[in-house]
Design a protein around this motif. Sequence first.
Motif, PDB file in Angstrom:
ATOM      1  N   THR A 312       1.020  -1.197  -0.118  1.00 34.21           N
ATOM      2  CA  THR A 312      -0.262   0.133  -0.394  1.00 34.21           C
ATOM      3  C   THR A 312       0.848   1.356  -0.033  1.00 34.21           C
ATOM      4  O   THR A 312       0.714   2.503   0.539  1.00 34.21           O
ATOM      5  CB  THR A 312      -0.821   0.163   0.893  1.00 34.21           C
ATOM      6  OG1 THR A 312       0.230   0.132   2.466  1.00 34.21           O
ATOM      7  CG2 THR A 312      -2.092  -1.015   1.350  1.00 34.21           C
ATOM      8  N   MET A 315       1.000   6.081  -1.903  1.00 37.55           N
ATOM      9  CA  MET A 315       0.930   6.795  -1.489  1.00 37.55           C
ATOM     10  C   MET A 315       1.794   8.034  -1.379  1.00 37.55           C
ATOM     11  O   MET A 315       1.762   8.715  -0.877  1.00 37.55           O
ATOM     12  CB  MET A 315      -0.298   6.556  -0.067  1.00 37.55           C
ATOM     13  CG  MET A 315      -1.320   5.834   0.053  1.00 37.55           C
ATOM     14  SD  MET A 315      -2.533   6.844  -1.587  1.00 37.55           S
ATOM     15  CE  MET A 315      -2.515   8.800  -1.501  1.00 37.55           C
ATOM     16  N   ILE A 345      -6.454   8.266  -1.055  1.00 35.91           N
ATOM     17  CA  ILE A 345      -6.876   7.764   0.608  1.00 35.91           C
ATOM     18  C   ILE A 345      -8.542   7.282   0.253  1.00 35.91           C
ATOM     19  O   ILE A 345      -8.133   6.478   1.537  1.00 35.91           O
ATOM     20  CB  ILE A 345      -6.458   8.530   1.013  1.00 35.91           C
ATOM     21  CG1 ILE A 345      -5.358   9.590   0.241  1.00 35.91           C
ATOM     22  CG2 ILE A 345      -6.967   8.867   2.102  1.00 35.91           C
ATOM     23  CD1 ILE A 345      -4.806  10.260   1.547  1.00 35.91           C
ATOM     24  N   ASP A 348      -8.013   3.257   0.487  1.00 34.35           N
ATOM     25  CA  ASP A 348      -7.466   3.252   1.494  1.00 34.35           C
ATOM     26  C   ASP A 348      -8.335   2.902   2.527  1.00 34.35           C
ATOM     27  O   ASP A 348      -7.763   1.886   3.702  1.00 34.35           O
ATOM     28  CB  ASP A 348      -6.141   3.799   1.240  1.00 34.35           C
ATOM     29  CG  ASP A 348      -5.036   3.888   0.351  1.00 34.35           C
ATOM     30  OD1 ASP A 348      -5.305   2.810  -0.440  1.00 34.35           O
ATOM     31  OD2 ASP A 348      -3.646   4.688   0.128  1.00 34.35           O
ATOM     32  N   TYR A 353      -6.748   0.235   6.556  1.00 36.16           N
ATOM     33  CA  TYR A 353      -7.010   0.873   8.004  1.00 36.16           C
ATOM     34  C   TYR A 353      -7.577  -0.115   8.927  1.00 36.16           C
ATOM     35  O   TYR A 353      -8.381  -1.036   8.737  1.00 36.16           O
ATOM     36  CB  TYR A 353      -7.717   2.747   8.129  1.00 36.16           C
ATOM     37  CG  TYR A 353      -6.886   3.731   7.373  1.00 36.16           C
ATOM     38  CD1 TYR A 353      -5.986   3.545   5.603  1.00 36.16           C
ATOM     39  CD2 TYR A 353      -6.367   5.352   7.536  1.00 36.16           C
ATOM     40  CE1 TYR A 353      -5.568   4.506   5.169  1.00 36.16           C
ATOM     41  CE2 TYR A 353      -6.250   5.896   7.416  1.00 36.16           C
ATOM     42  CZ  TYR A 353      -5.001   5.914   5.707  1.00 36.16           C
ATOM     43  OH  TYR A 353      -4.890   6.740   5.325  1.00 36.16           O
ATOM     44  N   VAL A 360      -2.157   2.145   8.846  1.00 33.27           N
ATOM     45  CA  VAL A 360      -2.693   1.294   8.267  1.00 33.27           C
ATOM     46  C   VAL A 360      -1.492  -0.002   7.804  1.00 33.27           C
ATOM     47  O   VAL A 360      -0.507   0.239   8.332  1.00 33.27           O
ATOM     48  CB  VAL A 360      -2.272   2.656   6.795  1.00 33.27           C
ATOM     49  CG1 VAL A 360      -2.250   1.989   5.779  1.00 33.27           C
ATOM     50  CG2 VAL A 360      -2.434   3.866   7.610  1.00 33.27           C
ATOM     51  N   ASN A 392       3.565   3.294   6.989  1.00 32.62           N
ATOM     52  CA  ASN A 392       2.464   4.590   8.144  1.00 32.62           C
ATOM     53  C   ASN A 392       3.463   5.315   7.903  1.00 32.62           C
ATOM     54  O   ASN A 392       2.584   6.645   8.194  1.00 32.62           O
ATOM     55  CB  ASN A 392       2.127   3.718   9.336  1.00 32.62           C
ATOM     56  CG  ASN A 392       1.493   3.024   9.426  1.00 32.62           C
ATOM     57  OD1 ASN A 392       0.429   3.252   9.485  1.00 32.62           O
ATOM     58  ND2 ASN A 392       1.519   1.304   9.583  1.00 32.62           N
ATOM     59  N   HIS A 395       1.500   6.629   5.411  1.00 35.49           N
ATOM     60  CA  HIS A 395       0.039   7.209   4.989  1.00 35.49           C
ATOM     61  C   HIS A 395      -0.340   8.365   5.949  1.00 35.49           C
ATOM     62  O   HIS A 395      -0.899   9.659   5.561  1.00 35.49           O
ATOM     63  CB  HIS A 395      -0.629   6.015   5.294  1.00 35.49           C
ATOM     64  CG  HIS A 395      -0.387   4.866   4.303  1.00 35.49           C
ATOM     65  ND1 HIS A 395      -1.346   5.298   3.232  1.00 35.49           N
ATOM     66  CD2 HIS A 395       0.073   3.784   3.950  1.00 35.49           C
ATOM     67  CE1 HIS A 395      -1.445   4.036   2.756  1.00 35.49           C
ATOM     68  NE2 HIS A 395      -0.714   3.136   3.449  1.00 35.49           N
ATOM     69  N   ASN A 399      -1.962  11.417   4.150  1.00 37.50           N
ATOM     70  CA  ASN A 399      -3.079  12.548   4.610  1.00 37.50           C
ATOM     71  C   ASN A 399      -2.711  14.409   5.070  1.00 37.50           C
ATOM     72  O   ASN A 399      -3.536  15.169   4.951  1.00 37.50           O
ATOM     73  CB  ASN A 399      -3.398  11.533   6.236  1.00 37.50           C
ATOM     74  CG  ASN A 399      -4.273  10.689   5.513  1.00 37.50           C
ATOM     75  OD1 ASN A 399      -5.260  11.044   4.970  1.00 37.50           O
ATOM     76  ND2 ASN A 399      -3.719   9.335   6.144  1.00 37.50           N
TER      77      ASN A 399
END
Length: 892
Positions: A312, A315, A345, A348, A353, A360, A392, A395, A399
């Motif tokens: 993942t 991102m 996102i 995701d 999550y 994550v 993480n 992610h 964000n």
Amino acid sequence: MKYSSFIKLNLVAMSCIIASLTSHAQSIKSSYTIENNKVIQGKFIAQALNDQQISSNYESPTNLYQSADISFKFAINGRDNEMASGQDHHYTVIAINGYAETPTIEFGKQLKQTTDKKEWLQPNTKLKIKLDGREIYKQFSEKGYYTCFNGTKIYKQDFKGIYVAGGTLPMIWDFDNLIQREALQMKDPDGDGIFETELILNAKQDQKKTAAEWSLTKDISAFPQFKSDFTLANAIYNMSVEEMIKAVEPDSTFRTGKEWAGVWTRDISYSIILSMAYLQPQVAKNSLLKKVNKKKRIIQDTGTGGAYPASTDRMIWAVAAWEVYTATGDKDWLELAYEIVKNSIDDDLLNCYDPITGMVKGESSFLDWREQTYPKWMQPADIYESECLGTNAVHFQANKVLSKMAKVLNHGDVATKHEAIADKIKTGINKWLWMPDKGYYAQFLYGRNNKIVSPKSEALGEALCVIFGIADKQKSASIIANTPQTEFGISCIYPQIPNIPPYHNNAVWPFVQTYWAIASAKTGNANAVIESIKSIYRPAALFLTNKENFVADNGDFAGTQINSSNMLWSLSGNLALIHKIIFGISFQADSISFKPFVPSLYTGSLKLNHFKYRNAFLDIELEGTGNQIQSFSVDGKTQSNSNLPASISGNHRIQIKLSNQPFTTKPINKTSNYTTVANPIAIIDKTTIQWKEIEGAVSYKILLNGKMVGTTNANHYPIITSKLGEYQVIALDKKQVPSFASEPIALYDKNTTIIVEAEQQNTVSSFSYQGFTGSGFVETSKTNNPSLSFMIEIKEDGNYAIDCRYSNGNGPINTENKCAIRSLIINKELKGTIILPHRGTKEWSNWGYSNSVITNLKKGNYTIQLSLEDHNENMNQVINQAMLDHMRIIKL
């Protein structure tokens, strides 16, 4: 770079590399020194003759000697399934007239035929390897399948052949890619069960060398020009700029490396963040957009179990996109990137999550070769369930970036929402992964129904936590001071994993070292910055290129599983050393700022001319050492801060004078490299958990549901069968350094475990199926049964783990992009995601369990749906298919 590409492997046969695969590995090369115009490492010298020319006499030790002692094992369908991990065949190749032949080795029975005398391989030795596979054929005939040492069944119709894996070229230990090497397939032309293959060992073409000299041949005047009194730094900088120019494809996208064509999401993104956003902004945009699908979602590169969501870290694209905007101010780009990042996102949030930890799920960022950083027992579904430090951190920042984009574009509600999500991830990282006793973060949480911490460090994740502000000031200083750094640089993970050759394991990656250097500068740790600069300059000068990686044990480029010259993220990091650390350049939405960090290596005059920032060209002069600005002037006018507005245009002269104030002495944890003992492989026999003794282990921890319940010096431990849950064993060496935990062994009450069979037989494929548990199975795909319903009755309140037994033969276990994804919906409420990753190309009788979703259920009747929702789209976008055998509901 993706390890699943066609590769060349060279495992060093010298004793120094053999030592790296044992416990307690030590640095075996003498220390190197960096001088004004040269690097000296033992007898090897790289010298910058001027700013545009470097010579080197470096020769890889792999070219000097090849041991005649070889290790290898056989692999049905290219899988590591002959003997337990670490148990190999050992044979000394004694050639007569250039030819040697092994005895006929029975599959699964270890060969040990070596000599006490040290022997060396003759050049171009022809070796015939012979295998007795008659027992495999016999079981195929009698039972329809062969049972491997670990109980895994290989069905006759899934049999593709037997391969040989090993540590001496042309053999490789990369089981996932054996089937790409025709020479490594054992041949049985007459079908009598005796297999053979012939290999050429110590072939001249396998030797790995670098050029003797680099000279600048391209015009680099369009890019920022660096000049200092540090001749070596000038030459390496110019070499990196030239390699940057070479790293652009005809379609104006980045080339990942000399050996690696094409665009990879994580490679380009990390490179863009380091320096490509401002050096080649249009190429950066082109490359980023090439990694966006038709639905305006970021593409996860092909990988473990069929890519997303087992992996993942796509991102990181968002962070790169924001860097492009802050460097260019391109509002159209920002609006497009905002939509893409938000869509991705949003998916995701529903797919990966974890509502319990706030973190994550998904594979470690860039560390995408399973057994290189994970225990071998972890399947792609297990890797999906892991919660990794670097991923993480990515992610979190994605964000934060989305929140910043939203603020610029006046989407206040989105900004607030994703700021809160970022804070939740940050809280989770600091709660679940911080190790106060070590002073840095843990590698990841892993396991099945009960997650535990892997206490290894993970260099990129540690650095990103400092750079992104996940770690506070105190934690940041502690991370840089305490994370282990080896003689040749900071290894990707520490300590290393045994019996795994260098690549991510036991290796240093220069781009990671640059992120570590940036994090170190942020904390004011000059010792760590200097060590990083040396770790980056040494290989660049000696190898005369920006290599992808090198072995942590000895600093050599030729001992890793895969390597490339002219590597995009390595050269990007080399340039970032000058721009982002020495000159301290950083970009904001409305400004550019300068915060130089100049160690004594760069004493003297420093100039960076023709630096393009939006509509301006800057000629920057830097004087002094340290990180305290004494004066900052623009076009001869002193100003109180070291920022320039985004509106600046035209040509300007920037003069920065540092105070020469010495850096505060701060510690680093420079230590010898180290390798743990192997993890146990445990079984439960009635009232005892048992395992084979682990070499080098002095004691063992016993875990139940992730918590220690006992210790022992023996290789068995009594259990109370009424204590239900998951049992694991961890081996400890004499320094009490732990191995990975063994695969969880589930001991649950069968009376409260529900199996719901999928009874509908499928005839949709030409493949034949065996090994399912009921009378049939169900296909679930975009066109057939995209939603499946199961009716169950729960007789006791409690927490339940729900998973599925499935097969997915749409791709290999290590790559491609057809991981099946389904939403688990109970009584119309979304409870989580079930992923059904690849289990082997066309291996439709290879059944295994998905990840589990844990939820609380009260006594009563329930409708459980496995449903293909819009957010469950995989990276293939066409094939999202698996065969479902049954659903299992386990009371915890």
